[in-house]
Design a protein around this motif. Structure first.
Motif, short mmCIF file in Angstrom:
data_model
loop_
_atom_site.label_atom_id
_atom_site.label_comp_id
_atom_site.label_asym_id
_atom_site.label_seq_id
_atom_site.Cartn_x
_atom_site.Cartn_y
_atom_site.Cartn_z
N ALA A 1 11.39 6.30 -0.64
CA ALA A 1 11.49 5.06 -1.42
C ALA A 1 10.56 5.15 -2.62
O ALA A 1 9.43 5.65 -2.53
CB ALA A 1 11.12 3.87 -0.55
N THR A 2 11.04 4.70 -3.77
CA THR A 2 10.20 4.69 -4.98
C THR A 2 9.34 3.45 -5.04
O THR A 2 8.47 3.34 -5.90
CB THR A 2 11.09 4.78 -6.23
N GLU B 1 10.28 -3.05 3.89
CA GLU B 1 9.38 -4.01 3.27
C GLU B 1 9.42 -3.86 1.75
O GLU B 1 8.80 -2.96 1.19
CB GLU B 1 7.94 -3.83 3.79
N ASP B 2 10.22 -4.69 1.11
CA ASP B 2 10.30 -4.71 -0.34
C ASP B 2 10.63 -3.32 -0.91
O ASP B 2 10.00 -2.84 -1.85
CB ASP B 2 8.97 -5.21 -0.93
N VAL B 3 11.66 -2.69 -0.35
CA VAL B 3 11.98 -1.29 -0.64
C VAL B 3 12.87 -1.18 -1.88
O VAL B 3 13.88 -1.88 -2.01
CB VAL B 3 12.68 -0.62 0.56
N THR B 4 12.47 -0.28 -2.77
CA THR B 4 13.26 0.05 -3.96
C THR B 4 13.49 1.57 -3.97
O THR B 4 12.60 2.34 -3.60
CB THR B 4 12.54 -0.38 -5.25
N LEU B 5 14.68 1.99 -4.38
CA LEU B 5 15.01 3.42 -4.45
C LEU B 5 15.75 3.72 -5.74
O LEU B 5 16.72 3.05 -6.09
CB LEU B 5 15.90 3.83 -3.26
N ALA B 6 15.26 4.73 -6.47
CA ALA B 6 15.95 5.21 -7.68
C ALA B 6 16.05 6.72 -7.58
O ALA B 6 15.08 7.40 -7.23
CB ALA B 6 15.18 4.81 -8.93
N TYR B 7 17.23 7.26 -7.89
CA TYR B 7 17.45 8.71 -7.82
C TYR B 7 17.09 9.35 -9.15
O TYR B 7 17.69 9.06 -10.19
CB TYR B 7 18.92 9.01 -7.51
N ASN B 8 16.08 10.24 -9.11
CA ASN B 8 15.72 11.04 -10.29
C ASN B 8 15.61 10.19 -11.56
O ASN B 8 16.21 10.47 -12.60
CB ASN B 8 16.76 12.15 -10.51
N ASP B 9 14.85 9.11 -11.45
CA ASP B 9 14.54 8.23 -12.60
C ASP B 9 15.76 7.51 -13.16
O ASP B 9 15.74 7.04 -14.30
CB ASP B 9 13.87 9.03 -13.72
N ALA B 10 16.84 7.43 -12.37
CA ALA B 10 18.01 6.65 -12.80
C ALA B 10 17.79 5.18 -12.47
O ALA B 10 16.73 4.77 -11.97
CB ALA B 10 19.26 7.19 -12.11
N ASP B 11 18.80 4.36 -12.75
CA ASP B 11 18.70 2.95 -12.38
C ASP B 11 18.59 2.82 -10.87
O ASP B 11 19.17 3.63 -10.12
CB ASP B 11 19.93 2.19 -12.88
N ASP C 1 19.37 17.92 -5.36
CA ASP C 1 20.23 17.19 -6.31
C ASP C 1 19.89 17.56 -7.74
O ASP C 1 20.78 17.71 -8.59
CB ASP C 1 20.05 15.67 -6.12
N ARG C 2 18.60 17.71 -8.02
CA ARG C 2 18.17 18.01 -9.39
C ARG C 2 18.57 19.43 -9.80
O ARG C 2 19.00 19.66 -10.93
CB ARG C 2 16.66 17.84 -9.50
N LEU C 3 18.46 20.38 -8.88
CA LEU C 3 18.83 21.76 -9.19
C LEU C 3 20.34 21.93 -9.29
O LEU C 3 20.83 22.66 -10.15
CB LEU C 3 18.27 22.70 -8.12
N GLY C 4 21.06 21.27 -8.41
CA GLY C 4 22.52 21.38 -8.41
C GLY C 4 23.00 22.47 -7.48
O GLY C 4 22.45 23.58 -7.47
N ALA C 5 24.02 22.18 -6.69
CA ALA C 5 24.55 23.15 -5.72
C ALA C 5 25.11 24.38 -6.42
O ALA C 5 24.92 25.52 -5.96
CB ALA C 5 25.62 22.50 -4.86
N ALA C 6 25.79 24.19 -7.55
CA ALA C 6 26.40 25.33 -8.25
C ALA C 6 25.34 26.32 -8.72
O ALA C 6 25.50 27.54 -8.60
CB ALA C 6 27.22 24.84 -9.43
N SER C 7 24.24 25.80 -9.26
CA SER C 7 23.18 26.67 -9.75
C SER C 7 22.55 27.45 -8.60
O SER C 7 22.25 28.64 -8.72
CB SER C 7 22.11 25.83 -10.46
N LEU C 8 22.36 26.81 -7.45
CA LEU C 8 21.77 27.49 -6.30
C LEU C 8 22.70 28.56 -5.76
O LEU C 8 22.26 29.64 -5.36
CB LEU C 8 21.43 26.46 -5.21
N ILE C 9 24.00 28.28 -5.74
CA ILE C 9 24.97 29.27 -5.27
C ILE C 9 24.97 30.48 -6.20
O ILE C 9 25.03 31.64 -5.75
CB ILE C 9 26.37 28.65 -5.17
N THR C 10 24.91 30.24 -7.51
CA THR C 10 24.87 31.35 -8.47
C THR C 10 23.64 32.21 -8.25
O THR C 10 23.69 33.45 -8.30
CB THR C 10 24.88 30.82 -9.91
#
Length: 575
Positions: A384-385, A335-345, A105-114
């Motif tokens: 999980a974060t 058990e008290d699970v929290t998840l944030a994608y790449n430091d987002a909310d 997700d961080r690299l991006g599909a377009a960048s990897l295809i290039t």
């Protein structure tokens, strides 16, 4: 870039043979002006036509030998370059499979295809030309300068001055263009990303009449790429005219001084012609070298981009041995699970629940409430974060990757089939599945009519992304693929959205009747798909808003009641 050279080792012989053959060819080229000079001085000028004919024969022989050697050199260089990039491409593709979802997700599909396409092509072209010209061009330039000193000291000094000035020009342009080419490739990533999104969402674009807006957005990105390419092109374009100008000025000076010295008797006509030929060779090789440096700067920039991905290590690691499982523990517990994608909310916040073996769990909520995020944590597509996700009492982070994934069958939101046959797609679930097991999974997934409609049956062809099947057929085939695995935990992530109500009901009944204590998670927008579930999880903005069975939630959860009544009407509930 240096770390990629390990993939050139299997082609060490070809990598050595190509440049050595080019050096041999260059040595023959360096002998030509001397032979031409003798042909003029000792043959034509002296009236010895027999000697002149002999020297002409030597020139023809050198030309034939040089052509043969050049062909062989091209063959070895091409073989090494193609093999090298093939190895790099395979290694990059394999490495991408080791990266976590978060990394991709961080690299991006377009960048990897290039990187897999355009960057690889630039690297291959750069490698090919490097093996052919990197040693040849400097060798010819240096050899021509040395031969000029051998013929005449004053002419040699002129050659030396011209080469020094030209070298400064070439390296100056190279240092300026390397970062510019890197910027061009990054902008190409942006264009590729936009094209990919537009093609994927073509129907949405047309439905909302956003064609003009998308054309303008693409034009803006393409214009930025165009400006960058023009900027680097302007700098690169200086090489050829500057090189021609300097060399031709040197040629003018050489002919002028040579004519005077021939008249004075200190130089012969053949020697002047030889010096001119050496100057012409320097001109040709510097032009080749300039083109090589342009391609080499592109190749280095692209190689560095590929190497940056190769050096990236997955943010997710797996242990070698499986943990001890508790037979009395819940099949899945949060058990008290929290998840944030790449430091987002946070997409999920402090979610806790437990599910027993054999239970069916419904997961409902509005769009963006975190339903898919929740089920993606079970097979550990993401970590999980905060908090702990357990399967059979053990933390999912303590399982080896294959051990954990073998327990779980996942049917994602987007039904994905691969080019091949239906059988080959189903065997992704279990490579050792028998025909009976495949047919049982097909029957449970309500795919009997899909298979029966194909003359080839299970061996019917599947086009890329399953384009030759309808949305509902693709969904049922992907469910069958997951069932072939006979998983302990089955996750259906909104995988029946394209099915009608009757087919959806038969599907759920067939899955419930399968042998074993399979725990089933059903993510759906339909209340009818989860009404019969043992436990229903109601999510709202990433928070577990309510948990219970259908009847309990109708009485206690306003969110669930609104979802139900929006689909069935208030009269059904109260009637």
């Amino acid at each position: 870039m240096k770390k990629l050279l390990v993939y050139l080792k299997p082609y060490a012989k070809e990598s050595a043979a190509g440049p050595l053959l080019k050096l041999t060819e260059a040595a023959m080229d360096l002998a030509v002006p001397v032979i031409v000079g003798r042909l003029i001085d000792d043959g034509i000028a002296a009236g010895n036509m027999r000697y002149a004919a002999g020297m002409a024969g030597v020139l023809v022989a050198l030309a034939a030998a040089g052509l043969t050697i050049a062909i062989l050199a091209q063959f070895f260089a091409a073989k090494a370059a193609v093999g090298f990039v093939t190895g790099v491409r395979r290694a990059l593709f394999a490495h991408l499979g080791t990266l976590s979802y978060s990394d991709v997700d961080r690299l991006g599909a377009a960048s990897l295809i290039t990187r897999m396409t355009s960057d690889m092509a630039q690297l291959q072209n750069g490698t090919n030309l490097t093996l052919r010209l990197l040693l040849r061009s400097p060798f010819v330039v240096l050899g021509s300068t040395v031969m000029a000193f051998v013929i005449d000291l004053r002419a040699g000094l002129l050659f030396l001055a011209a080469v020094a000035v030209l070298a400064c020009v070439v390296f100056g342009v190279m240092l300026r263009t390397v970062p510019m080419y890197r910027g061009v490739q990054e902008q190409l990533d942006d264009v590729t990303d936009h094209v990919g999104q537009t093609l994927t969402g073509a129907r949405v674009v047309r439905a909302f009449c956003r064609e003009e807006s998308e054309r303008n957005a693409f034009a803006g990105r393409a214009d930025r790429l165009n400006r960058l390419q023009k900027a680097v092109g302007r700098v690169s374009a200086l090489l050829n005219p500057v090189t021609f100008l300097l060399i031709n000025l040197a040629v003018v000076w050489l002919i002028h001084t040579g004519a005077v010295r021939v008249e004075a008797g200190s130089l012969s006509q053949g020697q002047v012609v030889a010096l001119y030929n050496y100057m012409a060779q320097i001109l040709v090789e510097l032009i080749k070298g300039a083109d090589l440096f342009i391609l080499l700067t592109k190749a280095i920039a692209c190689g560095n981009r590929i190497e940056a991905v190769m050096e990236l290590r997955s943010s997710m690691t797996f242990p070698a041995e499986a943990p001890a499982e508790d037979p009395d523990a819940p099949a899945v517990s949060f058990e008290d699970v929290t998840l944030a994608y790449n430091d987002a909310d946070p997409a999920l916040t402090r979610v806790s629940f437990a599910v027993r073996r054999g239970q069916t769990v419904g997961v409902v909520g509005s769009t963006g409430s975190g339903k898919t995020s929740l089920v993606n944590l079970i097979p550990r597509f993401y970590d999980a974060t905060g908090g702990v996700v357990r399967v059979n009492g053990a933390d999912v982070r303590d399982y080896p990757e294959k051990t954990l994934r073998d327990k779980i069958g996942v049917v994602p939101q987007k039904a994905v089939l691969f080019r091949g046959t239906i059988r080959e797609n189903l065997l992704w679930g279990s490579e050792d599945a028998t025909r009976e097991e495949l047919e049982q999974a097909v029957h449970a997934a309500q795919c009997d009519d899909v298979i029966a409609a194909k003359p080839e049956g299970l061996d019917a062809p599947v086009e890329q992304a399953g384009r030759n099947f309808s949305g509902g057929q693709r969904q049922r085939l992907t469910i069958a693929r997951a069932l072939v695995r006979r998983p302990e935990i089955l996750i259906l992530d909104d995988s029946a959205s394209a099915l009608d109500m009757a087919t959806d009901l038969r599907l759920r009944q067939a899955i419930a009747s399968l042998p074993g204590d399979m725990t089933v998670f059903i993510v759906s927008q339909r209340a009818s798909s989860v009404m019969q579930a043992d436990v229903i999880l109601v999510l709202e903005d990433g928070v577990l808003a309510a948990c219970g069975d259908h009847e309990t939630l109708l009485k206690t959860s306003e969110i669930y009641r609104e979802i139900y009544e929006s689909q069935f009407g208030e009269a059904v509930h109260h009637g």
